[in-house]
Write a protein that holds these residues in place. Structure first.
Motif, mmCIF file in Angstrom:
data_model
loop_
_atom_site.group_PDB
_atom_site.id
_atom_site.type_symbol
_atom_site.label_atom_id
_atom_site.label_comp_id
_atom_site.label_asym_id
_atom_site.label_seq_id
_atom_site.Cartn_x
_atom_site.Cartn_y
_atom_site.Cartn_z
ATOM 1 N N THR A 155 0.837 -1.189 0.000
ATOM 2 C CA THR A 155 0.000 0.000 0.000
ATOM 3 C C THR A 155 0.873 1.241 0.000
ATOM 4 O O THR A 155 2.071 1.185 0.332
ATOM 5 N N ILE A 156 0.274 2.367 -0.340
ATOM 6 C CA ILE A 156 1.012 3.630 -0.354
ATOM 7 C C ILE A 156 1.525 3.962 1.042
ATOM 8 O O ILE A 156 2.657 4.422 1.211
ATOM 9 N N SER A 157 0.712 3.683 2.044
ATOM 10 C CA SER A 157 1.134 3.927 3.430
ATOM 11 C C SER A 157 2.335 3.067 3.797
ATOM 12 O O SER A 157 3.280 3.533 4.439
ATOM 13 N N GLU A 158 2.308 1.800 3.383
ATOM 14 C CA GLU A 158 3.418 0.897 3.675
ATOM 15 C C GLU A 158 4.707 1.355 2.992
ATOM 16 O O GLU A 158 5.789 1.316 3.586
ATOM 17 N N ILE A 159 4.567 1.812 1.751
ATOM 18 C CA ILE A 159 5.746 2.287 1.016
ATOM 19 C C ILE A 159 6.307 3.545 1.663
ATOM 20 O O ILE A 159 7.521 3.695 1.821
ATOM 21 N N ALA A 160 5.411 4.444 2.067
ATOM 22 C CA ALA A 160 5.849 5.676 2.733
ATOM 23 C C ALA A 160 6.626 5.346 4.007
ATOM 24 O O ALA A 160 7.709 5.894 4.257
ATOM 25 N N MET A 161 6.084 4.426 4.805
ATOM 26 C CA MET A 161 6.740 4.045 6.061
ATOM 27 C C MET A 161 8.072 3.362 5.783
ATOM 28 O O MET A 161 9.075 3.604 6.466
ATOM 29 N N GLN A 162 8.091 2.508 4.751
ATOM 30 C CA GLN A 162 9.310 1.784 4.399
ATOM 31 C C GLN A 162 10.444 2.738 4.039
ATOM 32 O O GLN A 162 11.614 2.457 4.307
ATOM 33 N N LEU A 163 10.075 3.880 3.455
ATOM 34 C CA LEU A 163 11.079 4.850 3.022
ATOM 35 C C LEU A 163 11.317 5.959 4.050
ATOM 36 O O LEU A 163 11.981 6.951 3.751
ATOM 37 N N GLY A 164 10.771 5.773 5.239
ATOM 38 C CA GLY A 164 11.069 6.715 6.310
ATOM 39 C C GLY A 164 10.164 7.924 6.387
ATOM 40 O O GLY A 164 10.471 8.891 7.099
ATOM 41 N N PHE A 165 9.036 7.905 5.666
ATOM 42 C CA PHE A 165 8.077 9.011 5.744
ATOM 43 C C PHE A 165 6.991 8.643 6.755
ATOM 44 O O PHE A 165 6.144 7.794 6.486
ATOM 45 N N SER A 166 7.009 9.275 7.912
ATOM 46 C CA SER A 166 5.992 8.985 8.933
ATOM 47 C C SER A 166 4.689 9.720 8.651
ATOM 48 O O SER A 166 3.635 9.345 9.149
ATOM 49 N N ASP A 167 4.756 10.766 7.828
ATOM 50 C CA ASP A 167 3.592 11.575 7.487
ATOM 51 C C ASP A 167 3.183 11.255 6.056
ATOM 52 O O ASP A 167 3.886 11.606 5.100
ATOM 53 N N LEU A 168 2.047 10.577 5.874
ATOM 54 C CA LEU A 168 1.593 10.159 4.547
ATOM 55 C C LEU A 168 1.301 11.365 3.655
ATOM 56 O O LEU A 168 1.590 11.348 2.456
ATOM 57 N N PHE A 176 4.532 12.693 2.344
ATOM 58 C CA PHE A 176 5.047 11.789 1.321
ATOM 59 C C PHE A 176 4.339 12.033 -0.008
ATOM 60 O O PHE A 176 4.982 12.155 -1.064
ATOM 61 N N SER A 177 3.003 12.111 0.030
ATOM 62 C CA SER A 177 2.228 12.320 -1.196
ATOM 63 C C SER A 177 2.556 13.661 -1.839
ATOM 64 O O SER A 177 2.655 13.771 -3.070
ATOM 65 N N LYS A 178 2.752 14.669 -0.995
ATOM 66 C CA LYS A 178 3.091 16.001 -1.501
ATOM 67 C C LYS A 178 4.446 15.989 -2.198
ATOM 68 O O LYS A 178 4.602 16.540 -3.300
ATOM 69 N N GLN A 179 5.438 15.354 -1.569
ATOM 70 C CA GLN A 179 6.773 15.280 -2.156
ATOM 71 C C GLN A 179 6.773 14.420 -3.417
ATOM 72 O O GLN A 179 7.473 14.716 -4.390
ATOM 73 N N PHE A 180 5.971 13.364 -3.411
ATOM 74 C CA PHE A 180 5.895 12.489 -4.582
ATOM 75 C C PHE A 180 5.339 13.261 -5.776
ATOM 76 O O PHE A 180 5.909 13.226 -6.871
ATOM 77 N N LYS A 181 4.253 13.989 -5.559
ATOM 78 C CA LYS A 181 3.657 14.746 -6.661
ATOM 79 C C LYS A 181 4.596 15.846 -7.142
ATOM 80 O O LYS A 181 4.692 16.124 -8.346
ATOM 81 N N LYS A 182 5.321 16.458 -6.221
ATOM 82 C CA LYS A 182 6.269 17.515 -6.585
ATOM 83 C C LYS A 182 7.369 16.968 -7.489
ATOM 84 O O LYS A 182 7.791 17.630 -8.448
ATOM 85 N N ASN A 183 7.818 15.749 -7.226
ATOM 86 C CA ASN A 183 8.915 15.159 -7.984
ATOM 87 C C ASN A 183 8.459 14.390 -9.214
ATOM 88 O O ASN A 183 9.157 14.359 -10.226
ATOM 89 N N ALA A 184 7.299 13.738 -9.119
ATOM 90 C CA ALA A 184 6.848 12.862 -10.204
ATOM 91 C C ALA A 184 5.749 13.462 -11.065
ATOM 92 O O ALA A 184 5.461 12.961 -12.149
ATOM 93 N N GLY A 185 5.103 14.527 -10.564
ATOM 94 C CA GLY A 185 4.032 15.154 -11.336
ATOM 95 C C GLY A 185 2.675 14.497 -11.165
ATOM 96 O O GLY A 185 1.683 14.969 -11.723
ATOM 97 N N LEU A 186 2.623 13.394 -10.416
ATOM 98 C CA LEU A 186 1.380 12.681 -10.143
ATOM 99 C C LEU A 186 1.350 12.290 -8.678
ATOM 100 O O LEU A 186 2.399 12.178 -8.034
ATOM 101 N N THR A 187 0.160 12.054 -8.137
ATOM 102 C CA THR A 187 0.064 11.503 -6.787
ATOM 103 C C THR A 187 0.493 10.039 -6.840
ATOM 104 O O THR A 187 0.481 9.418 -7.920
ATOM 105 N N PRO A 188 0.884 9.446 -5.728
ATOM 106 C CA PRO A 188 1.253 8.025 -5.744
ATOM 107 C C PRO A 188 0.154 7.135 -6.314
ATOM 108 O O PRO A 188 0.430 6.197 -7.070
ATOM 109 N N THR A 189 -1.091 7.435 -5.972
ATOM 110 C CA THR A 189 -2.223 6.640 -6.476
ATOM 111 C C THR A 189 -2.324 6.740 -7.987
ATOM 112 O O THR A 189 -2.462 5.730 -8.693
ATOM 113 N N ASP A 190 -2.264 7.958 -8.515
ATOM 114 C CA ASP A 190 -2.365 8.153 -9.966
ATOM 115 C C ASP A 190 -1.173 7.552 -10.687
ATOM 116 O O ASP A 190 -1.306 7.022 -11.797
ATOM 117 N N PHE A 191 0.010 7.632 -10.066
ATOM 118 C CA PHE A 191 1.205 7.053 -10.681
ATOM 119 C C PHE A 191 1.048 5.543 -10.818
ATOM 120 O O PHE A 191 1.337 4.965 -11.875
#
Length: 278
Positions: free
Chosen positions: A237-250, A253-268
């Motif tokens: 899950t997105i939450s599991e991936i966030a935690m695995q990579l050291g992001f305690s705040d989902l 994580f989603s904000k940084q992902f969209k900033k870097n990838a141009g999409l939300t984790p779900t849309d990606f």
């Protein structure tokens, strides 16, 4: 690690991106003086006369010579007669890992011992694919540019390739390897500064100067790259991936992902699933 081994390590990890390429006859008013491009250039002179200045070195290129004009170096050029250059040329960027190659290596600007037909074939292919609208064309153009760059390097003597700031390069290599190996951990600036045996403030300045971004921004970008892999290759899950990579705040994580990838984790993830089944 000796210089030859380090040099091999950097060259084997080159990343090249083609910006543009063409073959044309320069005009008689072809000229620009004292500019510093943020891209690198290859010129392959086919005929004509002209003048180049790269850094403090001046050249009067002859047909059959291949010139490398690295980014970040002051340059000038001009036509000098009624017979201007007819040349192949391309603009590109080249990195060793995440570092601008020309911050690491200093290469000879001229290669005159090339096989004209081989270089002409490579450049002709680069230009053809760069102008093509086929979906795979840019990839082919990039691969030919990589081949041209490798050919250029193969024609240089080792004494024409100089490692710059060897101590700094080795230090940063160690840091980047540490980040790569521990990307799932909470890596801190203090931790990296200790590995580099530097004060954190000095380390941050050095890192940003060499890589163009602060260390935390670099680490975040690398974490997002890893997140893309996990979203594509696992069912976590997105939450599991966030935690695995050291992001305690989902949300963060989603904000940084969209900033870097141009999409939300779900849309990606949805986009990757669509591409996978097409």
């Amino acid at each position: 690690m000796n210089n030859s081994t380090l040099l091999t390590s950097y060259i084997s990890n080159l990343k090249i991106d083609l910006i543009m390429a063409d073959y044309n006859l320069c005009s008689t008013d072809w000229m620009d003086l004292g500019y510093t491009p943020d891209y690198s250039k290859f010129y392959f002179i086919c005929e004509g006369e002209g003048w180049l200045k790269i850094g403090e070195q001046e050249y009067y290129p002859k047909p059959g010579e291949l010139y490398l004009m690295p980014e970040g170096v002051k340059q000038s050029y001009s036509c000098i007669s009624s017979q201007p250059f007819r040349k192949y040329w391309c603009h590109f960027s080249v990195k060793a890992g995440d570092m601008n190659l020309f911050k690491i290596l200093e290469l000879s600007h001229i290669c005159s011992s090339v096989d004209r037909e081989i270089v002409k074939e490579m450049f002709s292919s680069i230009v053809f694919h760069a102008k093509s609208s086929e979906i795979y064309a840019q990839l082919l153009a990039k691969s030919k540019l990589m081949e041209l760059f490798a050919y250029y390097l193969s024609k240089l003597d080792l004494n024409e390739i100089t490692l710059k700031n060897l101590t700094t390069v080795e230090k940063l290599t160690k840091i980047l390897n540490h980040i790569e190996a521990n990307i799932e951990q909470n890596i801190t600036v203090h931790e990296l500064a200790e590995i580099a045996h530097m004060h954190p403030n000095s380390f941050i300045r050095l890192f940003k100067k060499q890589l163009g971004v602060p260390p935390i921004q670099y680490i975040t970008r690398k974490k997002i790259e890893k997140a893309k892999e996990l979203l594509t290759a696992t069912t976590s899950t997105i939450s599991e991936i966030a935690m695995q990579l050291g992001f305690s705040d989902l949300f963060y994580f989603s904000k940084q992902f969209k900033k870097n990838a141009g999409l939300t984790p779900t849309d990606f993830r949805k986009q990757m699933q669509i591409l996978h089944f097409e």
